[in-house]
Motif scaffolding. Structure first.
Motif, PDB file in Angstrom:
ATOM      1  N   SER A   1      -6.704   9.829  -5.676  1.00 42.41           N
ATOM      2  CA  SER A   1      -6.564   9.107  -4.412  1.00 42.41           C
ATOM      3  C   SER A   1      -5.166   9.299  -3.828  1.00 42.41           C
ATOM      4  CB  SER A   1      -6.821   7.612  -4.632  1.00 42.41           C
ATOM      5  OG  SER A   1      -6.625   6.901  -3.428  1.00 42.41           O
ATOM      6  N   LYS A   2      -5.087   9.323  -2.505  1.00 43.51           N
ATOM      7  CA  LYS A   2      -3.788   9.418  -1.843  1.00 43.51           C
ATOM      8  C   LYS A   2      -3.229   8.044  -1.496  1.00 43.51           C
ATOM      9  CE  LYS A   2      -2.512  12.897   0.587  1.00 43.51           C
ATOM     10  NZ  LYS A   2      -2.309  13.869   1.670  1.00 43.51           N
ATOM     11  N   ASN A   3      -3.972   6.969  -1.832  1.00 46.25           N
ATOM     12  CA  ASN A   3      -3.518   5.602  -1.548  1.00 46.25           C
ATOM     13  C   ASN A   3      -3.593   4.748  -2.799  1.00 46.25           C
ATOM     14  OD1 ASN A   3      -3.404   6.446   1.071  1.00 46.25           O
ATOM     15  ND2 ASN A   3      -5.128   5.255   1.783  1.00 46.25           N
TER      16      ASN A   3
ATOM     17  N   SER B   1       4.649   6.976   2.206  1.00 45.67           N
ATOM     18  CA  SER B   1       4.960   5.710   2.870  1.00 45.67           C
ATOM     19  C   SER B   1       4.613   4.541   1.961  1.00 45.67           C
ATOM     20  CB  SER B   1       4.204   5.585   4.196  1.00 45.67           C
ATOM     21  OG  SER B   1       2.817   5.439   3.972  1.00 45.67           O
ATOM     22  N   CYS B   2       5.288   3.429   2.232  1.00 46.08           N
ATOM     23  CA  CYS B   2       5.030   2.178   1.527  1.00 46.08           C
ATOM     24  C   CYS B   2       5.081   1.084   2.572  1.00 46.08           C
ATOM     25  CB  CYS B   2       6.093   1.946   0.446  1.00 46.08           C
ATOM     26  SG  CYS B   2       5.930   0.365  -0.425  1.00 46.08           S
TER      27      CYS B   2
ATOM     28  N   THR C   1       1.118   5.361   0.128  1.00 49.08           N
ATOM     29  CA  THR C   1       0.425   6.583   0.520  1.00 49.08           C
ATOM     30  C   THR C   1       1.214   7.725  -0.094  1.00 49.08           C
ATOM     31  OG1 THR C   1      -0.290   5.588   2.599  1.00 49.08           O
ATOM     32  CG2 THR C   1      -0.397   7.985   2.452  1.00 49.08           C
TER      33      THR C   1
ATOM     34  N   GLU D   1       0.859  -1.178   0.000  1.00 50.40           N
ATOM     35  CA  GLU D   1       0.000   0.000   0.000  1.00 50.40           C
ATOM     36  C   GLU D   1       0.893   1.225   0.000  1.00 50.40           C
ATOM     37  OE1 GLU D   1      -3.760   2.081   2.250  1.00 50.40           O
ATOM     38  OE2 GLU D   1      -2.514   0.701   3.401  1.00 50.40           O
TER      39      GLU D   1
END
Length: 154
Positions: free
Chosen positions: A114-116, A143-144, A106, A104
């Motif tokens: 989308s932010k994800n 982030s990941c 971000t 995922e």
């Protein structure tokens, strides 16, 4: 002391006790969380990490962190924990480990509204990750982490 130097010293301190327990030092971070600082050592091992593993590493490095060379740092709380099921991926080693796994992302700013983004980590290089055929610049990724779909559990 620079944070980067501090993190490297802590990682080195953790190597011996981690190896004694069959652990891999996955990550070391030093971050401000609210009014406090957290020094977090994340460990991993095949078959999973238990509380005794975390306690062993914590007890081994805690006295070493009292050395005068660390006196210039703000006060902090030491936390030793498992990498967990949905571990953060932050380094080239982490991304290599994550190849072929669901992740995922971000983003700092929305991508396609989308932010994800959840998808298969297919490749990475010095500046980008490819997830489900789409290339994303590392500079755009906040982030990941590994993604696990808990709704698929019966």
């Amino acid at each position: 002391m620079q944070t980067k130097v501090f993190l490297q010293k802590v990682r080195e301190m953790c190597q011996k006790p981690a190896e004694e327990r069959g652990l891999l030092v996955w990550d070391v971070t030093f971050e401000k969380e609210g009014p406090r600082h957290m020094l977090t050592v994340v460990v991993d091992k095949e078959g999973g990490v238990d509380i005794d593993d975390c306690e062993y590493v914590s007890r081994a490095i805690d006295p070493l962190l009292d050395a005068p060379e660390f006196d210039s740092l703000p006060s902090y709380t030491l936390c030793v924990s498992s990498a967990g099921l949905e571990r953060s991926l932050r380094t080239p080693e982490h991304y290599r480990w994550g190849l072929g796994r669901q992740v995922e992302l971000t983003f700092y700013r929305p991508h396609d509204g989308s932010k994800n983004k959840v998808g298969l980590l297919e490749s990475f290089d010095d500046s980008s990750l490819t997830v489900d055929g789409q290339r994303y610049l590392l500079a755009e990724i906040a982030s990941c982490r590994e993604y696990y779909d808990f709704t698929s559990i019966n």
